[in-house]
Design a protein around this motif. Structure first.
Motif, PDB file in Angstrom:
ATOM      1  N   SER A  76       4.186  -0.438   5.927  1.00 34.06           N
ATOM      2  CA  SER A  76       3.125  -1.434   5.731  1.00 34.06           C
ATOM      3  C   SER A  76       2.223  -1.523   6.955  1.00 34.06           C
ATOM      4  O   SER A  76       2.660  -1.298   8.097  1.00 34.06           O
ATOM      5  CB  SER A  76       3.746  -2.809   5.440  1.00 34.06           C
ATOM      6  N   GLU A 109      -0.335  -4.239   8.697  1.00 36.23           N
ATOM      7  CA  GLU A 109      -0.580  -5.677   8.640  1.00 36.23           C
ATOM      8  C   GLU A 109      -2.059  -6.008   8.438  1.00 36.23           C
ATOM      9  O   GLU A 109      -2.407  -6.862   7.616  1.00 36.23           O
ATOM     10  CB  GLU A 109      -0.066  -6.343   9.920  1.00 36.23           C
ATOM     11  N   GLN A 139      -3.231  -4.876   4.961  1.00 34.86           N
ATOM     12  CA  GLN A 139      -2.320  -5.335   3.909  1.00 34.86           C
ATOM     13  C   GLN A 139      -1.943  -4.202   2.944  1.00 34.86           C
ATOM     14  O   GLN A 139      -1.527  -4.453   1.806  1.00 34.86           O
ATOM     15  CB  GLN A 139      -2.925  -6.504   3.125  1.00 34.86           C
ATOM     16  N   ARG A 159       0.500  -1.432   1.631  1.00 35.39           N
ATOM     17  CA  ARG A 159       1.954  -1.269   1.631  1.00 35.39           C
ATOM     18  C   ARG A 159       2.322  -0.106   0.702  1.00 35.39           C
ATOM     19  O   ARG A 159       1.858  -0.048  -0.442  1.00 35.39           O
ATOM     20  CB  ARG A 159       2.624  -2.559   1.167  1.00 35.39           C
ATOM     21  N   GLN A 182       5.729   2.505  -0.587  1.00 36.67           N
ATOM     22  CA  GLN A 182       7.185   2.667  -0.538  1.00 36.67           C
ATOM     23  C   GLN A 182       7.611   3.862  -1.377  1.00 36.67           C
ATOM     24  O   GLN A 182       6.907   4.295  -2.289  1.00 36.67           O
ATOM     25  CB  GLN A 182       7.905   1.409  -1.008  1.00 36.67           C
ATOM     26  N   GLU A 235       9.909   1.617   3.122  1.00 33.19           N
ATOM     27  CA  GLU A 235       8.660   0.879   2.928  1.00 33.19           C
ATOM     28  C   GLU A 235       7.830   0.954   4.208  1.00 33.19           C
ATOM     29  O   GLU A 235       8.343   0.726   5.303  1.00 33.19           O
ATOM     30  CB  GLU A 235       8.961  -0.585   2.579  1.00 33.19           C
TER      31      GLU A 235
END
Length: 579
Positions: A456, A458, A461, A463, A465, A454
Motif C-alpha cells: 500500500s 499512503e 491510497q 493498495r 495484494q 499486501e
C-alpha cells in the motif's frame, strides 16, 4: 461423512480415522495397512497401484515408478512405457486407491482428508500435494506436517506429564526434525528443520554404490532390471541387519555371482556421510528452538528402525531415543487424530496443536544503488508461530523512480535469486527524489500455508495484494476436469482381482531374480495358477493360490534363491482338486 487422515509417504502410504474415541487404521483391499507408493501399468495399459506394482519394479521397470514424492513440486515428467506423468499425477493415483479402499472398508463415500507432508516441504511441494488430492477426488483444506502428526499421536498415547521432545522422522525419502513442547491440551511445535533428499532410498543408494565398487561393476552400464534387483537386495540387507550381526548381499548376473559380506560396523562406515547430515539437521532444529534440554527423542519413520541410526542419535543426546511402537504408522495415526479434531469429534475437540512456518519468507531488496544483486529482506522468519502477520516499510533507491517491484521469496539464502520466487507485485509511485516515496508491505501467512502479500501507498491510497497458494492451485476447473478425464482413461484393476494379480507379479519378479531350475519351477507354478484362474472355480483358485504362495514365500525367505533344492518347495500340480 467421515474425514480421514492420510500419510502420503515416499515408500508407503496409509490412512486412519478417529472412530469410537480412538484412532483406527484403515486396511487396503489386500488387508494390509501399508500400501506401497508405487504405480505401474500392466501390459494391457491398466493401472497398477501398491503391492502389485511394487512386485513389478524388477520385472517391468520401464512400466513402473516409485519414490516420485521426492519430485513433487517440480516440472519433471516420469515415464511409464510411452506415457508421461507428473509426480502429482502419480501421487493422485496412490491417493485414489487409498480413498477407494477406505470407502470399501467404511462403506461410505470419502470426499475430504487431512494429508501429512514433510515439515520441510516448500510452497510448490505443498501445493502439488493439494493438486494430487484434488485429482484423486479429495477436498483438502489442511496439510499437517509429518512430525507434528507424530507428536500428536505420541501425546494422545501418553497424556501424562508436560514434556518437551524432539521428533526425529526419517522416512523413505525425507528427514524431518521438530522440537515439540506439550503442556495441558496444547501441542506446540517450537522449531522444525529438515532435508528433503535424505531418507531410506539414499541409504540404499550408498549400499548399492559400495557393492558395485567392491565387485568392479559399473552401475550406469547395468540394465534397468539389474539396477532394480540391486536396490531391492540393498533394502533387504539393510532390514536384515536390523536383527542380525552380518549378512551377505548377492547379485547373480548372467553366469556369475557377485557378493559382499556386510556387518553392522561396515554398514556404519558406509552410511557415515548420511549420518553426519542428520546431525546437522538436528543441530539446526535445536538452535532455532533455544531449548537447553530435551526430555525425550521420538524416533519416527521406517528408516529410523535401523540400529545404526538409533545408535548415532543415542550418542548425540547421550540418552537412548524412544522408538515408537509403530514408527511406520504413527504419522497416519496423527493425521487421523487431526481429522477427528477438525471434525470437532468428542473428547479430542479441545486439543490445540500449533505449527510454525518451515521456511523464511521475504522480498528482494537492495540497500543502495551499488548493489548488483538483490538480497532478501526477511518478513516472516522460519519457525515463526502460525498464523503470522508482519509489515515493513520500503523506499525507492533512485531519483525519479516511478514504481517499486515487490518480488516474494521463500528460503534461507542471502541472495534473492538463490531462493524460490513465489510471485511479485508492481506498485506505481509518484516521481520524487530517492528515499522520499515508499510503500508498506504486509505478509500474512496462515496455518493452511496460504500467504497474503499486501502493498500500500499512503499518499495515493493505492493498495494491491496477491494471495500465494502455489502454482499447482491455480488450475482452473476446466484444467482439473481435463486432467481427471485423462486419468480416468487409465483403468484401475478391480479390487477382487488384486490378490491374484499380486501373486502373478510376485512370480514374475522371482523369475527375474533367479536362474536355472528355479526359473523352470516358477514357470510351472505360474502356469498351474493361470490354469486355476482360467477354470473360474473359486475353490480351485483359492487352493492353487495357497500352494503357489507357500512356495514363493519359502523362496523369498532364502534371500537368494538356490540355497536349497527348489523341488523341496514345488507345489503338487495335480489338477484333481475341483469341487
Amino acid at each position: 461423512m467421515a474425514v480421514i487422515g492420510i500419510d502420503l509417504g515416499t515408500t508407503n502410504s496409509l490412512a486412519a480415522l478417529w472412530q469410537d474415541n480412538k484412532v483406527t487404521l484403515i486396511p487396503n483391499a489386500l488387508g494390509d495397512y501399508l500400501t506401497p507408493s508405487v504405480v505401474g501399468l500392466d501390459d494391457d495399459g491398466a493401472l497398477l497401484v501398491g503391492k502389485v506394482a511394487q512386485e513389478r519394479l524388477i520385472s517391468h521397470p520401464h512400466l513402473t515408478a516409485s519414490c516420485f514424492k521426492r519430485r513433487m513440486g517440480t516440472t519433471g515428467k516420469i515415464a511409464l512405457g510411452e506415457q508421461q506423468f507428473s509426480p502429482e499425477e502419480l501421487s493422485s493415483m496412490v491417493l485414489r486407491k487409498i480413498r477407494e479402499d477406505a470407502e470399501q472398508y467404511l462403506q461410505q463415500p470419502i470426499t475430504e482428508a487431512i494429508i501429512s507432508v514433510p515439515a520441510y516441504f516448500n510452497d510448490n511441494q505443498r501445493s502439488a500435494t493439494k493438486a494430487a488430492a484434488q485429482l484423486a477426488g479429495l477436498y483438502i483444506e489442511r496439510l499437517v506436517n509429518e512430525p507434528s502428526a507424530a507428536a500428536l499421536a505420541a501425546r494422545m498415547s501418553n497424556t501424562g506429564e508436560d514434556q518437551t521432545f524432539l521428533v526425529f522422522d526419517l522416512g523413505g525419502g525425507t528427514l524431518d526434525v521438530s522440537v515439540v513442547d506439550c503442556f495441558d491440551n496444547v501441542i506446540e511445535i517450537i522449531a522444525v528443520a529438515g532435508d528433503n533428499h535424505l531418507g531410506g532410498e539414499d541409504f540404499d543408494n550408498l549400499l548399492v554404490d559400495y557393492f558395485c565398487r567392491q565387485n568392479q561393476l559399473v552401475y550406469s552400464t547395468l540394465s534397468p532390471a539389474t539396477k532394480a534387483i540391486l536396490q531391492s537386495n540393498a533394502e533387504l540387507c539393510k532390514q536384515q541387519l536390523s536383527e542380525q550381526q552380518q549378512v551377505h548381499m548377492f547379485l547373480r548376473l548372467e553366469d556369475q555371482t557377485y557378493s559382499i559380506l556386510l556387518t553392522q560396523e561396515l554398514l556404519a562406515e558406509i552410511f557415515m556421510p548420511l549420518l553426519k547430515r542428520t546431525e546437522k539437521v538436528i543441530q539446526r532444529a535445536l538452535a532455532d528452538s533455544n531449548f537447553s534440554s530435551i526430555d525425550d527423542v521420538l524416533m519416527v519413520g521406517g528408516s529410523s528402525k535401523m540400529p545404526i541410526v538409533r545408535g548415532y542419535v543415542n550418542r548425540l543426546f547421550s540418552k537412548a531415543p524412544t522408538l515408537t511402537r509403530s514408527p511406520d504408522v504413527i504419522i497416519a495415526e496423527g493425521a487421523g487424530i487431526y481429522a477427528g479434531i477438525k471434525s470437532r469429534n468428542g473428547e479430542i475437540r479441545d486439543i490445540m496443536m500449533t505449527d510454525v512456518c518451515p521456511f523464511s519468507l521475504g522480498i528482494g531488496a537492495k540497500n543502495d544503488r551499488s548493489d548488483l544483486r538483490a538480497h532478501v529482506a526477511m518478513m516472516i522468519e522460519r519457525n515463526s508461530l502460525l498464523p503470522s502477520s508482519i509489515s515493513k516499510y520500503f523506499t525507492t533507491l533512485h531519483d525519479g523512480q516511478t514504481s517499486l517491484n515487490i518480488s516474494i521469496y521463500q528460503g534461507e539464502e542471502f541472495y534473492a535469486d538463490e531462493n524460490i520466487c513465489l510471485g511479485e507485485l508492481n506498485m506505481p509511485l509518484p516521481s520524487a527524489p530517492a528515499g522520499v516515496e515508499g510503500v508498506e508491505v504486509r505478509f500474512s501467512y496462515d496455518i493452511n500455508g496460504i500467504l497474503q502479500v499486501e502493498v500500500s501507498h499512503e499518499k495515493t491510497q493505492v493498495r494491491k495484494q496477491v494471495v500465494i497458494i502455489g502454482e499447482y492451485n491455480t488450475l482452473t476447473e476446466e484444467d482439473i476436469q481435463q486432467k481427471l478425464a485423462e486419468l480416468e482413461k487409465i483403468k484401475l484393476h478391480p479390487a477382487q482381482d488384486e490378490q491374484n494379480r499380486l501373486l502373478s507379479a510376485w512370480g514374475e519378479r522371482l523369475y527375474t531374480e533367479s536362474l536355472g531350475e528355479v526359473r523352470e519351477n516358477i514357470v510351472r507354478c505360474l502356469g498351474y495358477f493361470n490354469q486355476a484362474l482360467n477354470s473360474q472355480r473359486p475353490h480351485r483358485i483359492r487352493q492353487a493360490r495357497k500352494k503357489v504362495t507357500d512356495y514363493f514365500e519359502q523362496l523369498t525367505q532364502q534371500h537368494f534363491i538356490g540355497n536349497r533344492q527348489p523341488s523341496d518347495f514345488m507345489p503338487d500340480t495335480d489338477q484333481g482338486d475341483e469341487e
